[in-house]
Design a protein around this motif. Structure first.
Motif, PDB file in Angstrom:
ATOM      1  N   CYS A 289       0.835  -1.197   0.000  1.00  0.00           N
ATOM      2  CA  CYS A 289       0.000   0.000   0.000  1.00  0.00           C
ATOM      3  C   CYS A 289       0.868   1.245   0.000  1.00  0.00           C
ATOM      4  CB  CYS A 289      -0.956   0.011   1.204  1.00  0.00           C
ATOM      5  SG  CYS A 289      -0.150   0.098   2.816  1.00  0.00           S
ATOM      6  N   ARG A 290       0.231   2.353  -0.258  1.00  0.00           N
ATOM      7  CA  ARG A 290       0.875   3.670  -0.195  1.00  0.00           C
ATOM      8  C   ARG A 290       0.104   4.520   0.797  1.00  0.00           C
ATOM      9  NH1 ARG A 290       2.208   7.170  -5.488  1.00  0.00           N
ATOM     10  NH2 ARG A 290       3.911   5.670  -5.488  1.00  0.00           N
ATOM     11  N   ILE A 291       0.820   5.141   1.731  1.00  0.00           N
ATOM     12  CA  ILE A 291       0.196   6.065   2.669  1.00  0.00           C
ATOM     13  C   ILE A 291       0.565   7.486   2.264  1.00  0.00           C
ATOM     14  CG2 ILE A 291       2.113   5.821   4.299  1.00  0.00           C
ATOM     15  CD1 ILE A 291       0.060   6.291   6.548  1.00  0.00           C
ATOM     16  N   ARG A 292      -0.435   8.351   2.264  1.00  0.00           N
ATOM     17  CA  ARG A 292      -0.220   9.733   1.850  1.00  0.00           C
ATOM     18  C   ARG A 292      -0.861  10.666   2.875  1.00  0.00           C
ATOM     19  NH1 ARG A 292      -2.377  10.302  -3.719  1.00  0.00           N
ATOM     20  NH2 ARG A 292      -4.416  10.364  -2.745  1.00  0.00           N
ATOM     21  N   LEU A 293      -0.075  11.607   3.349  1.00  0.00           N
ATOM     22  CA  LEU A 293      -0.579  12.648   4.236  1.00  0.00           C
ATOM     23  C   LEU A 293      -0.670  13.950   3.453  1.00  0.00           C
ATOM     24  CD1 LEU A 293       1.493  12.075   7.506  1.00  0.00           C
ATOM     25  CD2 LEU A 293      -0.667  11.023   6.823  1.00  0.00           C
ATOM     26  N   SER A 294      -1.749  14.666   3.624  1.00  0.00           N
ATOM     27  CA  SER A 294      -1.892  15.965   2.972  1.00  0.00           C
ATOM     28  C   SER A 294      -2.548  16.931   3.938  1.00  0.00           C
ATOM     29  CB  SER A 294      -2.687  15.849   1.675  1.00  0.00           C
ATOM     30  OG  SER A 294      -3.949  15.264   1.907  1.00  0.00           O
ATOM     31  N   LEU A 295      -2.237  18.187   3.737  1.00  0.00           N
ATOM     32  CA  LEU A 295      -2.656  19.211   4.677  1.00  0.00           C
ATOM     33  C   LEU A 295      -3.448  20.279   3.934  1.00  0.00           C
ATOM     34  CD1 LEU A 295      -2.198  19.667   7.704  1.00  0.00           C
ATOM     35  CD2 LEU A 295      -0.218  21.075   7.111  1.00  0.00           C
ATOM     36  N   SER A 296      -4.634  20.572   4.429  1.00  0.00           N
ATOM     37  CA  SER A 296      -5.434  21.689   3.938  1.00  0.00           C
ATOM     38  C   SER A 296      -5.618  22.668   5.090  1.00  0.00           C
ATOM     39  CB  SER A 296      -6.795  21.185   3.448  1.00  0.00           C
ATOM     40  OG  SER A 296      -7.601  20.793   4.544  1.00  0.00           O
TER      41      SER A 296
ATOM     42  N   ARG B 185      -5.344  15.082   6.290  1.00  0.00           N
ATOM     43  CA  ARG B 185      -5.971  13.937   5.617  1.00  0.00           C
ATOM     44  C   ARG B 185      -4.968  12.806   5.507  1.00  0.00           C
ATOM     45  NH1 ARG B 185     -10.187  13.142   0.820  1.00  0.00           N
ATOM     46  NH2 ARG B 185      -9.265  11.363  -0.269  1.00  0.00           N
ATOM     47  N   ILE B 186      -5.441  11.589   5.774  1.00  0.00           N
ATOM     48  CA  ILE B 186      -4.625  10.378   5.673  1.00  0.00           C
ATOM     49  C   ILE B 186      -5.261   9.486   4.618  1.00  0.00           C
ATOM     50  CG2 ILE B 186      -3.718   8.370   6.901  1.00  0.00           C
ATOM     51  CD1 ILE B 186      -4.164  10.015   9.523  1.00  0.00           C
ATOM     52  N   ASP B 187      -4.528   9.200   3.551  1.00  0.00           N
ATOM     53  CA  ASP B 187      -4.982   8.279   2.501  1.00  0.00           C
ATOM     54  C   ASP B 187      -4.144   7.016   2.555  1.00  0.00           C
ATOM     55  OD1 ASP B 187      -6.785  10.166   1.447  1.00  0.00           O
ATOM     56  OD2 ASP B 187      -5.228  11.047   0.176  1.00  0.00           O
ATOM     57  N   VAL B 188      -4.786   5.872   2.407  1.00  0.00           N
ATOM     58  CA  VAL B 188      -4.074   4.611   2.232  1.00  0.00           C
ATOM     59  C   VAL B 188      -4.619   3.948   0.972  1.00  0.00           C
ATOM     60  CG1 VAL B 188      -3.589   2.325   3.165  1.00  0.00           C
ATOM     61  CG2 VAL B 188      -3.546   4.311   4.678  1.00  0.00           C
ATOM     62  N   ILE B 189      -3.741   3.707   0.017  1.00  0.00           N
ATOM     63  CA  ILE B 189      -4.113   3.173  -1.289  1.00  0.00           C
ATOM     64  C   ILE B 189      -3.564   1.754  -1.398  1.00  0.00           C
ATOM     65  CG2 ILE B 189      -3.933   3.526  -3.791  1.00  0.00           C
ATOM     66  CD1 ILE B 189      -3.136   6.512  -2.955  1.00  0.00           C
TER      67      ILE B 189
ATOM     68  N   GLY C 178      -7.999  -1.843  -7.090  1.00  0.00           N
ATOM     69  CA  GLY C 178      -7.522  -1.051  -5.976  1.00  0.00           C
ATOM     70  C   GLY C 178      -8.553  -0.096  -5.426  1.00  0.00           C
ATOM     71  N   LYS C 179      -8.204   0.486  -4.294  1.00  0.00           N
ATOM     72  CA  LYS C 179      -9.097   1.406  -3.608  1.00  0.00           C
ATOM     73  C   LYS C 179      -8.276   2.372  -2.773  1.00  0.00           C
ATOM     74  CE  LYS C 179      -9.805  -1.909   0.161  1.00  0.00           C
ATOM     75  NZ  LYS C 179      -8.998  -2.963  -0.467  1.00  0.00           N
ATOM     76  N   LEU C 180      -8.912   3.453  -2.394  1.00  0.00           N
ATOM     77  CA  LEU C 180      -8.314   4.456  -1.524  1.00  0.00           C
ATOM     78  C   LEU C 180      -9.229   4.636  -0.323  1.00  0.00           C
ATOM     79  CD1 LEU C 180      -6.852   7.895  -2.552  1.00  0.00           C
ATOM     80  CD2 LEU C 180      -8.523   7.750  -0.714  1.00  0.00           C
ATOM     81  N   VAL C 181      -8.689   4.407   0.858  1.00  0.00           N
ATOM     82  CA  VAL C 181      -9.423   4.653   2.094  1.00  0.00           C
ATOM     83  C   VAL C 181      -8.844   5.925   2.709  1.00  0.00           C
ATOM     84  CG1 VAL C 181     -10.138   3.750   4.331  1.00  0.00           C
ATOM     85  CG2 VAL C 181      -9.738   2.176   2.421  1.00  0.00           C
ATOM     86  N   TRP C 182      -9.710   6.878   3.034  1.00  0.00           N
ATOM     87  CA  TRP C 182      -9.240   8.158   3.527  1.00  0.00           C
ATOM     88  C   TRP C 182      -9.878   8.488   4.870  1.00  0.00           C
ATOM     89  CZ3 TRP C 182     -12.936  11.842   4.488  1.00  0.00           C
ATOM     90  CH2 TRP C 182     -14.170  11.669   3.843  1.00  0.00           C
ATOM     91  N   ALA C 183      -9.189   9.318   5.634  1.00  0.00           N
ATOM     92  CA  ALA C 183      -9.720   9.784   6.911  1.00  0.00           C
ATOM     93  C   ALA C 183      -9.193  11.194   7.149  1.00  0.00           C
ATOM     94  CB  ALA C 183      -9.303   8.866   8.043  1.00  0.00           C
TER      95      ALA C 183
END
Length: 246
Positions: A178-185, A190-194, A235-240
């Motif tokens: 998987c790939r974990i991605r953090l992004s800031l608004s 936001r935490i994405d796991v793909i 595949g899928k992307l789960v976000w929080a």
């Protein structure tokens, strides 16, 4: 402070050419240079550059391997490949870097790309995780590093727990890397796991004797919102999302 760069190429003249072009453009600081993969990994770990300009044709470590090692020791660094020849595994590499430029391209294009990539460093960070039991721990370390650098310590405990649960879900239940991605608004972290696994996550009540099954309920309780997006192909992307403190 300029965009902090590590140059990696076994040809001294190429490093000199890129270094000069960055100095002429301005806004860059070359922290170090490496002529082989081992030195590149060592410098990436010690310097933690914003940006790595990486040649894939190094004399000691294969391109995929040196890229993986750099990602492991400096997960916040952006990587732009500057390679003398195309490679059969280009699609694999392109998915894991922030740019891919062949050396017969115009040097001005490379510098433009480096400037664009370097300026995105403050609000997004990604890490690729293998299908392994160690991935949850790697996710926790990555999130701790990034959230601390972003000075969001108030969100740290919840962010670490959410990322760990989502990474564990991808590796254990989706049976996938998987790939974990953090992004800031301005409003949220936001935490994405793909992942590329089958099935979709579904919160369910766990019995008193169950060892598993509470992860997504915990994610739902800790976050402002969470959800799932099915990606084209497999595949899928789960976000929080966690609301940023005012």
């Amino acid at each position: 402070m300029g965009i902090r760069v590590l140059l990696v190429d076994d040809v001294v003249d190429v490093r000199r050419l890129v270094r000069t072009a960055l100095r002429v453009r301005g806004g860059f600081e070359v922290l170090g240079e490496a002529g082989d993969g081992s030195e590149a990994v060592r410098l990436a770990e010690s310097l933690q550059p914003d940006l790595v300009v990486l040649d894939l044709g190094l004399p000691d470590i294969a391109g995929r391997d040196v890229l993986t090692h750099i990602r492991d020791v400096s997960p916040v660094s952006k990587v732009v490949v500057f390679s003398g020849a195309d490679t059969p595994d280009r699609s694999w590499i392109t998915e894991r870097v922030d740019g891919f430029v062949l050396k017969d391209s115009d040097l001005e294009y490379l510098v433009d790309l480096l400037e664009s990539v370097g300026q995105r460093r403050d609000n997004e960070a990604t890490l690729d995780l293998p299908r392994a039991s160690t991935s949850a721990g790697a996710a926790r370390r990555f999130v701790t590093q990034i959230v601390t650098e972003w000075k969001l310590e108030q969100l740290l405990d919840d962010a670490v727990l959410v990322a760990s649960e989502l990474a564990t879900n991808a590796v254990t239940h989706a049976d996938s890397s998987c790939r974990i991605r953090l992004s800031l608004s301005p409003a949220a972290l936001r935490i994405d796991v793909i992942d590329e696994g089958a099935g979709t996550p579904d919160p369910r009540a766990a019995g008193s004797t169950d060892e598993h099954g509470r992860g997504l309920l915990l994610v739902a309780a800790l976050t402002t919102a969470w959800g799932l997006e099915v990606l084209p192909g497999d595949g899928k992307l789960v976000w929080a999302e966690l609301t940023r403190p005012t």
